[in-house]
Scaffold this motif. Structure first.
Motif, PDB file in Angstrom:
ATOM      1  N   ASN A   1       0.835  -1.209   0.000  1.00 48.93           N
ATOM      2  CA  ASN A   1       0.000   0.000   0.000  1.00 48.93           C
ATOM      3  C   ASN A   1       0.866   1.254   0.000  1.00 48.93           C
ATOM      4  OD1 ASN A   1      -2.637   1.230   0.091  1.00 48.93           O
ATOM      5  ND2 ASN A   1      -2.184   1.801   2.209  1.00 48.93           N
TER       6      ASN A   1
ATOM      7  N   LYS B   1      -7.760   1.536  -5.661  1.00 53.10           N
ATOM      8  CA  LYS B   1      -9.078   0.920  -5.835  1.00 53.10           C
ATOM      9  C   LYS B   1      -9.089  -0.005  -7.055  1.00 53.10           C
ATOM     10  CE  LYS B   1     -11.722   4.596  -3.571  1.00 53.10           C
ATOM     11  NZ  LYS B   1     -12.802   5.602  -3.713  1.00 53.10           N
TER      12      LYS B   1
ATOM     13  N   SER C   1      -5.833  -3.251  -6.063  1.00 52.77           N
ATOM     14  CA  SER C   1      -5.817  -3.398  -4.613  1.00 52.77           C
ATOM     15  C   SER C   1      -4.513  -4.032  -4.127  1.00 52.77           C
ATOM     16  CB  SER C   1      -6.997  -4.249  -4.151  1.00 52.77           C
ATOM     17  OG  SER C   1      -6.773  -5.616  -4.426  1.00 52.77           O
TER      18      SER C   1
END
Length: 236
Positions: free
Chosen positions: A35, A46, A49
């Motif tokens: 992330n 989004k 992911s």
């Protein structure tokens, strides 16, 4: 596989630059790091992911595909994103003296390939190797066990290609189909007496499995219902 590779790397990983004090990233750690990376690359989290990217990197590692080589396999926009993230992910792991679970297998394999003297030590360390559920091994596990077996070929594998259920995470039932090719002097023991099911269940299962021409067919035979009851405590 993972615990054995962990011990091997902590004891001998210094031959490929891995210190005994390395930490192991779990799934949560991996997703968090990915992330951070996709944010630094301005990648839409989004559409791409962290969990999906982590799963794809895991699959690549299971196939022993190195970070910089993954781009050669990228065919979709998502895979091209993974090709950007994978090398950075591995670089950040290295900076934090960390390995993920897939690295335990991949780095142990790399250790044996790059330091043959270390491989030799472990080939003579264990008199025999036993791999259970061989049909559920992935490529990294297959290569690792083949390296350890070496010239002695002192490996005993237990498995059933008809019970392969982990292809979604990289397992390849063809590993057990190729066992006789890999170890031509192996003795094959077919365990055809079934202790769990009635003849009707075995007949139904055989009728389905027999349609698959890639599998080795077994002549499954049920024990007597009385014996099954004695073993399980359940009546048919």
């Amino acid at each position: 596989f993972h615990s054995t590779s962990d011990r091997i790397l902590r004891r001998s990983g210094q031959h490929i630059g891995i210190t005994p004090q390395f930490v192991i990233f779990d799934t949560s750690d991996t997703k968090s790091l990915i992330n951070q990376i996709i944010k630094s690359l301005s990648i839409d989290g989004k559409k791409n992911s962290p969990a999906a990217i982590a799963a794809t990197i895991s699959s690549a590692k299971s196939e022993l595909i190195a970070p910089l080589k993954y781009k050669n396999f990228a065919r979709t926009p998502f895979q091209e994103v993974v090709a950007q993230v994978y090398p950075l992910y591995q670089k950040r792991l290295h900076e934090q003296n960390a390995l993920d679970f897939d690295d335990l297998l991949g780095e142990a394999t790399r250790l044996f390939n790059e330091a043959p003297q270390v491989l030799k030590q472990y080939q003579t360390r264990w008199q025999y190797l036993l791999v259970d559920e061989y049909q559920d091994t992935n490529r990294a596990q297959y290569v690792l066990s083949k390296l350890l077996a070496g010239e002695a070929q002192n490996i005993f594998a237990v498995g059933d290609m008809s019970q392969a259920i982990y292809s979604f995470r990289g397992a390849d039932f063809r590993n057990i189909l190729n066992f006789e090719r890999d170890y031509p002097e192996a003795k094959i023991y077919r365990l055809e007496q079934n202790y769990r099911s009635t003849p009707q269940i075995l007949e139904a299962a055989t009728a389905v499995i027999s349609q698959n021409n890639t599998h080795i067919s077994l002549n499954l035979v049920a024990m007597s219902e009385k014996m099954v009851f004695a073993l399980t405590g359940f009546s048919w």
